[in-house]
Design an enzyme around this catalytic site. Structure first.
Site, PDB file in Angstrom:
ATOM      1  N   ASP A 109       6.881   7.665   2.470  1.00  0.00           N
ATOM      2  CA  ASP A 109       6.774   8.482   0.990  1.00  0.00           C
ATOM      3  C   ASP A 109       7.541   9.745   1.257  1.00  0.00           C
ATOM      4  O   ASP A 109       6.969  10.635   1.135  1.00  0.00           O
ATOM      5  CB  ASP A 109       5.227   8.721   0.749  1.00  0.00           C
ATOM      6  CG  ASP A 109       4.550   7.182   0.657  1.00  0.00           C
ATOM      7  OD1 ASP A 109       4.851   6.810  -0.517  1.00  0.00           O
ATOM      8  OD2 ASP A 109       3.698   6.955   1.552  1.00  0.00           O
ATOM      9  N   HIS A 165       0.773  -1.161  -0.003  1.00  0.00           N
ATOM     10  CA  HIS A 165      -0.133  -0.200  -0.039  1.00  0.00           C
ATOM     11  C   HIS A 165       0.744   1.245   0.017  1.00  0.00           C
ATOM     12  O   HIS A 165       1.877   1.257   0.813  1.00  0.00           O
ATOM     13  CB  HIS A 165      -0.947   0.093   1.218  1.00  0.00           C
ATOM     14  CG  HIS A 165      -2.145   1.098   1.083  1.00  0.00           C
ATOM     15  ND1 HIS A 165      -1.899   2.298   1.147  1.00  0.00           N
ATOM     16  CD2 HIS A 165      -3.304   0.881   0.758  1.00  0.00           C
ATOM     17  CE1 HIS A 165      -3.187   2.767   0.948  1.00  0.00           C
ATOM     18  NE2 HIS A 165      -3.836   1.945   0.609  1.00  0.00           N
ATOM     19  N   HIS A 166       0.629   2.409  -0.760  1.00  0.00           N
ATOM     20  CA  HIS A 166       1.321   3.450  -0.978  1.00  0.00           C
ATOM     21  C   HIS A 166       1.529   4.346   0.269  1.00  0.00           C
ATOM     22  O   HIS A 166       2.096   5.151   0.384  1.00  0.00           O
ATOM     23  CB  HIS A 166       0.834   4.130  -2.228  1.00  0.00           C
ATOM     24  CG  HIS A 166       1.931   4.903  -3.124  1.00  0.00           C
ATOM     25  ND1 HIS A 166       2.785   5.465  -2.131  1.00  0.00           N
ATOM     26  CD2 HIS A 166       1.860   5.394  -4.185  1.00  0.00           C
ATOM     27  CE1 HIS A 166       3.637   6.278  -3.323  1.00  0.00           C
ATOM     28  NE2 HIS A 166       3.227   6.048  -4.472  1.00  0.00           N
ATOM     29  N   SER A 167       0.471   4.193   1.128  1.00  0.00           N
ATOM     30  CA  SER A 167       0.671   4.968   2.303  1.00  0.00           C
ATOM     31  C   SER A 167       1.725   4.495   3.247  1.00  0.00           C
ATOM     32  O   SER A 167       2.292   5.128   3.911  1.00  0.00           O
ATOM     33  CB  SER A 167      -0.801   4.760   3.342  1.00  0.00           C
ATOM     34  OG  SER A 167      -1.672   5.475   2.676  1.00  0.00           O
TER      35      SER A 167
END
Length: 410
Positions: A275, A115-117
């Protein structure tokens, strides 16, 4: 039976953006040789033990914000997929990381979904490297490498705050102001009325790559013109978009992802933050006389200015989920991310990585992202988009790069 969940931490605003659209990044590797599924399962379990936050899930509160939580349920482990199966059910409320193994036509496909989070592309690549290191150990010795538990990675906001970097008054979007409501725009490439998926699904993707010789020629062309690869490829992407759009008088807004890890002090480790990204912007005015070198230098000069002014470092603190469609009155925005050079993965004797590709999974059709990287000796370009002609756009970018490289030998 209900299991009590424990809160790890709430998502920061920069991470919440990806939670709202349920965005996952996927890296698929094609492997040739003897593959040991049991050893990969053990390596994946060890990876989760080393990074316990990845074994969590997202829980949404009544206000729509997300929290990373864990409970007593064990992660389901790797998925064994059939050769003809392309559908993967990703659910951030159940898991933030998944791994599929698929036997296809005499080789093995392994896909890591994160998941990009929790992880950007560089973070995910580091996780993949650790996974294969543990897999190689499992095959060789039956063990899965060193123990220990990694701390929960920091959000961008914490990375900046601990380095004394305050939010800049500028976001970078100001660069687009001259083009807003200034042109009679054609319909958007992807209609905003398109039916939106309710779960993460793969975005259509065009893919292509240069040969090793062509890649080396492009790198030599960049060095001869004192250009890094990123602005050179950016210029090729913008020239390709200009040709395909058939609206030569309309400038092209360009947004590209910047990895801040090595641009702040002290630097940030690959897996120390989720990120740690910035966004750089550029407004491309192109005509039939535009030269790729001049365009690339202008992209690089604009980036250097915005980086020196601190705009790039805090740009993501300004971005909101509603910017996915781009500001109103603006031509279709081009986006890109540079994955860099993929280091060789540690594999046991008798197993080799022969190919790789990336996929974006999202509960949204608002996806339009070029990704660029070097795997082995080959420069690869991908275009993740619901707009038409994704493959044609990739082919055009590669043609422009090939033609540019030939200039050295004319």
């Amino acid at each position: 039976m209900m299991f009590a969940s424990s809160e790890i931490r709430k998502l920061a605003p920069s991470e919440e953006w990806y939670a709202q659209s349920m965005t996952y990044g996927a890296i698929t590797l094609d492997l040739t040789g003897t593959f040991d599924t049991a050893a990969m399962s053990a390596a994946f379990d060890a990876l989760l033990e080393s990074h316990p936050v990845l074994a969590g899930r997202l829980e949404r509160d009544s206000g729509g914000r997300h929290t990373i939580v864990t409970d007593d349920l064990m992660h389901q482990g790797i998925w064994i997929a059939s050769a003809d199966s392309d559908d993967v059910f990703l659910d951030p409320g159940a898991s933030l990381i998944n791994l599929t193994v698929k036997a296809v036509d005499g080789h093995t496909e392994v896909t890591l979904y994160v998941h990009h989070s929790l992880a950007d592309g560089h973070h995910q690549a580091a996780l993949l490297f650790e996974l294969f290191s543990r897999y190689a150990d499992a095959v060789a010795t039956g063990g899965t490498g060193p123990g220990g538990t990694a701390p929960t990675p920091q959000p961008l906001e914490t990375v900046l705050d601990r380095r004394g970097i305050a939010k800049n008054q500028r976001s970078g979007l100001e660069r687009f102001m001259p083009a807003m409501f200034a042109y009679d725009l054609p319909p958007a490439a992807v209609s905003g009325a398109s039916k939106q998926p309710t779960r993460p699904v793969p975005a259509p993707t065009g893919r292509g790559r240069l040969t090793a010789a062509e890649t080396n020629a492009v790198l030599e062309f960049g060095m001869a013109n004192r250009l890094f690869l990123n602005p050179l490829v950016s210029a090729a992407v913008l020239l390709a978009e200009w040709r395909l759009r058939r609206t030569p008088e309309i400038p092209i807004p360009y947004v590209y992802v910047v990895d801040l890890r090595g641009l702040v002090e002290p630097p940030v480790g690959a897996m120390e933050a989720t990120d740690p990204l910035g966004m750089a912007t550029y407004l491309a005015h192109i005509d039939s006389r535009t030269d790729i070198v001049d365009l690339a230098r202008d992209v690089a000069d604009n980036f250097a200015t915005d980086l020196a002014d601190g705009v790039v470092q805090t740009s993501m603190l300004h971005f909101k989920p509603q910017y996915d469609d781009g500001p109103r009155g603006l031509p279709d925005v081009v986006s890109s991310t540079n994955l860099g050079r993929t280091p060789p993965l540690p594999t046991p004797p008798g197993l080799s990585v022969t190919d790789w590709r990336t996929t974006i999974y999202r509960a949204s059709t608002v996806v339009d992202m070029y990704s660029v990287g070097i795997f082995g000796e080959n420069l690869a370009v991908e275009h993740h988009t619901y707009a038409p002609e994704a493959q044609r756009s990739v082919d055009e970018v590669l043609t422009i790069l090939r033609d540019a490289a030939l200039q050295l030998h004319r």
